[in-house]
Scaffold this motif. Structure first.
Motif, PDB file in Angstrom:
ATOM      1  N   ALA A  22       0.832  -1.206   0.000  1.00  0.00           N
ATOM      2  CA  ALA A  22       0.000   0.000   0.000  1.00  0.00           C
ATOM      3  C   ALA A  22       0.868   1.258   0.000  1.00  0.00           C
ATOM      4  CB  ALA A  22      -0.924  -0.007   1.211  1.00  0.00           C
ATOM      5  N   LEU A  23       1.960   1.231   0.761  1.00  0.00           N
ATOM      6  CA  LEU A  23       2.877   2.381   0.791  1.00  0.00           C
ATOM      7  C   LEU A  23       3.536   2.587  -0.573  1.00  0.00           C
ATOM      8  CD1 LEU A  23       4.562   1.898   4.285  1.00  0.00           C
ATOM      9  CD2 LEU A  23       2.897   3.648   3.645  1.00  0.00           C
ATOM     10  N   LEU A  24       3.876   1.474  -1.232  1.00  0.00           N
ATOM     11  CA  LEU A  24       4.467   1.563  -2.571  1.00  0.00           C
ATOM     12  C   LEU A  24       3.471   2.160  -3.560  1.00  0.00           C
ATOM     13  CD1 LEU A  24       6.720   0.880  -4.613  1.00  0.00           C
ATOM     14  CD2 LEU A  24       5.698  -1.395  -4.848  1.00  0.00           C
ATOM     15  N   ILE A  25       2.223   1.702  -3.494  1.00  0.00           N
ATOM     16  CA  ILE A  25       1.173   2.238  -4.376  1.00  0.00           C
ATOM     17  C   ILE A  25       0.986   3.720  -4.129  1.00  0.00           C
ATOM     18  CG2 ILE A  25      -1.297   2.151  -4.911  1.00  0.00           C
ATOM     19  CD1 ILE A  25      -1.164  -0.868  -4.183  1.00  0.00           C
ATOM     20  N   TRP A  26       0.949   4.096  -2.840  1.00  0.00           N
ATOM     21  CA  TRP A  26       0.792   5.522  -2.490  1.00  0.00           C
ATOM     22  C   TRP A  26       1.937   6.352  -3.058  1.00  0.00           C
ATOM     23  CZ3 TRP A  26       3.987   8.802   0.217  1.00  0.00           C
ATOM     24  CH2 TRP A  26       3.441  10.060   0.530  1.00  0.00           C
ATOM     25  N   GLY A  27       3.180   5.882  -2.880  1.00  0.00           N
ATOM     26  CA  GLY A  27       4.335   6.625  -3.375  1.00  0.00           C
ATOM     27  C   GLY A  27       4.321   6.784  -4.887  1.00  0.00           C
ATOM     28  N   LEU A  28       3.946   5.718  -5.597  1.00  0.00           N
ATOM     29  CA  LEU A  28       3.864   5.792  -7.054  1.00  0.00           C
ATOM     30  C   LEU A  28       2.747   6.729  -7.495  1.00  0.00           C
ATOM     31  CD1 LEU A  28       4.438   2.022  -7.889  1.00  0.00           C
ATOM     32  CD2 LEU A  28       5.943   3.919  -8.542  1.00  0.00           C
ATOM     33  N   MET A  29       1.610   6.682  -6.781  1.00  0.00           N
ATOM     34  CA  MET A  29       0.502   7.569  -7.119  1.00  0.00           C
ATOM     35  C   MET A  29       0.904   9.021  -6.917  1.00  0.00           C
ATOM     36  SD  MET A  29      -2.649   7.201  -8.260  1.00  0.00           S
ATOM     37  CE  MET A  29      -3.323   5.636  -7.696  1.00  0.00           C
ATOM     38  N   TYR A  30       1.618   9.305  -5.828  1.00  0.00           N
ATOM     39  CA  TYR A  30       2.087  10.674  -5.582  1.00  0.00           C
ATOM     40  C   TYR A  30       3.000  11.137  -6.712  1.00  0.00           C
ATOM     41  CZ  TYR A  30       4.697  14.564  -3.618  1.00  0.00           C
ATOM     42  OH  TYR A  30       5.299  15.785  -3.432  1.00  0.00           O
ATOM     43  N   ASN A  31       3.927  10.278  -7.116  1.00  0.00           N
ATOM     44  CA  ASN A  31       4.875  10.654  -8.166  1.00  0.00           C
ATOM     45  C   ASN A  31       4.236  10.724  -9.542  1.00  0.00           C
ATOM     46  OD1 ASN A  31       7.855  10.864  -7.222  1.00  0.00           O
ATOM     47  ND2 ASN A  31       7.045   9.148  -6.052  1.00  0.00           N
ATOM     48  N   SER A  32       3.045  10.107  -9.697  1.00  0.00           N
ATOM     49  CA  SER A  32       2.363  10.143 -10.998  1.00  0.00           C
ATOM     50  C   SER A  32       1.749  11.508 -11.293  1.00  0.00           C
ATOM     51  CB  SER A  32       1.267   9.077 -11.041  1.00  0.00           C
ATOM     52  OG  SER A  32       0.152   9.470 -10.245  1.00  0.00           O
ATOM     53  N   GLY A  33       1.553  12.324 -10.240  1.00  0.00           N
ATOM     54  CA  GLY A  33       0.888  13.614 -10.414  1.00  0.00           C
ATOM     55  C   GLY A  33      -0.561  13.576 -10.004  1.00  0.00           C
ATOM     56  N   VAL A  34      -1.158  12.375  -9.922  1.00  0.00           N
ATOM     57  CA  VAL A  34      -2.520  12.226  -9.402  1.00  0.00           C
ATOM     58  C   VAL A  34      -2.447  12.393  -7.887  1.00  0.00           C
ATOM     59  CG1 VAL A  34      -4.490  10.667  -9.175  1.00  0.00           C
ATOM     60  CG2 VAL A  34      -3.146  10.680 -11.276  1.00  0.00           C
ATOM     61  N   HIS A  35      -3.442  13.069  -7.290  1.00  0.00           N
ATOM     62  CA  HIS A  35      -3.363  13.292  -5.852  1.00  0.00           C
ATOM     63  C   HIS A  35      -3.258  11.968  -5.115  1.00  0.00           C
ATOM     64  CE1 HIS A  35      -4.317  14.881  -1.838  1.00  0.00           C
ATOM     65  NE2 HIS A  35      -3.782  15.982  -2.324  1.00  0.00           N
TER      66      HIS A  35
END
Length: 422
Positions: free
Chosen positions: A232-245
């Motif tokens: 879940a932390l990995l998904i969150w970090g990737l989502m943050y870096n994608s530009g999506v909130h």
């Protein structure tokens, strides 16, 4: 006088451990109460306002803006942004679970029961946005904050209802909960579409791959927090870096959890996880977000400036008046011109009170205010004050009206029980 014999060390340690365990359970149960979430939010917001307008203001703002960066992971966030992008993902995770449950086993599963709250939610978001845009255009203001007055705060609204609605029909809570969940879904879509910065497609694909892996593992019955929390932390970090909130990651993960219990399960995974995580959301994540988001300097000059700022006026009117007009009006029109019908236990004055409660924007409204006015600090602060004012007005007026409605329902119930049976 003889003294009672001392407990053996092992027994004293065991009793102490049992007492600590009971205390933890009691605290967790308290934080799961609907009124507790609203109370924690209120305390955190009051503390934030107090700190921002006290001699400690400089230290408070310095702490909020202090950066805790992890450059190797592309995470460059201040303490305040860790609260809004990170901790608030836990709140949206709970919202995702509630939305999934409503869609699968709750009110949203049955179209006939879902029509009115869904229509009410849509009306309660469109009308405040239109009011904001109208005020902003008329006053030559910034129309970028149109989404600020759209959101309804689940925790705060249900907390107020839990305090004042003891004698109100349970159908009113169900209606408000369904409305708030649909409201959250639309707000999530708005954040994802309109408040996404430059898109990093590679990071987004990585986040989607992580979600797919989460889904496969969960469906195959793989268990263990040591697997899912790092994922879940990995998904969150990737989502943050994608530009999506980044909070969208929380919603997506919550909606992947299974909401129906298996043959050998007493609870569904979603229900079990929500039971464990909800106290951390209500007692830690959301209050800390409010502590750093609601801290704005307020002075007589602030209110003087806000009177002439269409952005602030649009938010106050959108939350306090727009929500009532949108929610109540859409519900009334749907019941009048379609086959949808109000629950027999409810009356239109009850619905008016629920529509007022929907004007409590708080958590998501504060988040959108940060996103909409990032480059304009003074407008961001004034709009946040407007969110607090609009939410407070809605909460107080709804509380008074629903208290009066509760007395009416209580008197009717007493009269029914005292009437002789026919």
């Amino acid at each position: 006088m003889t003294q009672p014999p001392a407990l053996p060390p092992f027994r004293a340690a065991r009793d102490s451990h049992a007492e600590e365990e009971r205390d933890r359970r009691s605290l967790a149960e308290f934080l799961r109460l609907e009124v507790s979430g609203g109370l924690m939010l209120l305390i955190a917001a009051a503390l934030a306002l107090g700190l921002a307008n006290s001699p400690l203001a400089e230290d408070y703002f310095s702490l909020r803006d202090h950066h805790l960066d992890i450059p190797a992971l592309g995470l460059e966030l201040s303490v305040g942004h860790w609260a809004s992008d990170g901790l608030l993902a836990i709140f949206f995770f709970i919202a995702g679970i509630e939305l999934k449950r409503e869609l699968v086993v709750g009110e949203l599963r049955r179209p006939a029961a879902a029509v009115l709250p869904v229509v009410a939610a849509v009306g309660g978001m469109v009308v405040p946005a239109l009011i904001y845009v109208a005020v902003a255009v008329a006053g030559d203001g910034d129309t970028g904050g149109w989404a600020v007055p759209m959101a309804t705060d689940i925790a705060f609204a249900l907390g107020v209802l839990a305090v004042v609605g003891r004698h109100l029909p349970s159908a009113l809570r169900t209606f408000l909960l369904t409305l708030a969940i649909v409201d959250d879904l639309i707000a999530i879509i708005v954040i994802a579409i309109f408040f996404t910065s430059d898109l990093n497609l590679l990071a987004l694909l990585g986040a989607l791959a992580g979600l797919a892996l989460f889904y496969v593992l969960h469906r195959r019955g793989v268990t263990g927090w040591y697997i899912y929390v790092p994922l879940a932390l990995l998904i969150w970090g990737l989502m943050y870096n994608s530009g999506v909130h980044a909070t969208i990651a929380g919603v997506a993960i919550g909606m992947l959890l299974r909401t129906t219990a298996g043959p050998l399960e007493k609870q569904s995974p979603a229900e079990r996880v929500e039971h464990l995580v909800h106290p951390y959301s209500a007692g830690l994540a959301v209050p800390l977000f409010a502590l750093f988001a609601a801290g704005v300097e307020v002075s007589p000059d602030t209110f003087g400036d806000m009177v002439t700022e269409p952005e602030a006026l649009g938010v106050v009117l959108g939350l306090f008046a727009g929500k009532v007009i949108g929610v109540f009006g859409a519900t009334f029109l749907a019941a009048r011109f379609t086959k949808a019908r109000l629950n027999p236990a409810l009356t239109w004055p009850d619905m008016f009170g629920a529509a007022m409660l929907a004007g409590i924007g708080f958590t998501v409204s504060l988040l959108i205010a940060e996103l909409a006015f990032t480059g304009v600090p003074h407008l961001e602060e004034h709009v946040k004050v407007a969110v607090l004012i609009g939410s407070l007005l809605s909460a107080v007026c709804a509380g008074v009206l629903l208290t009066l409605r509760g007395r009416v329902h209580r008197a009717a119930a007493v009269q029914d029980t005292s009437s002789p049976s026919r």
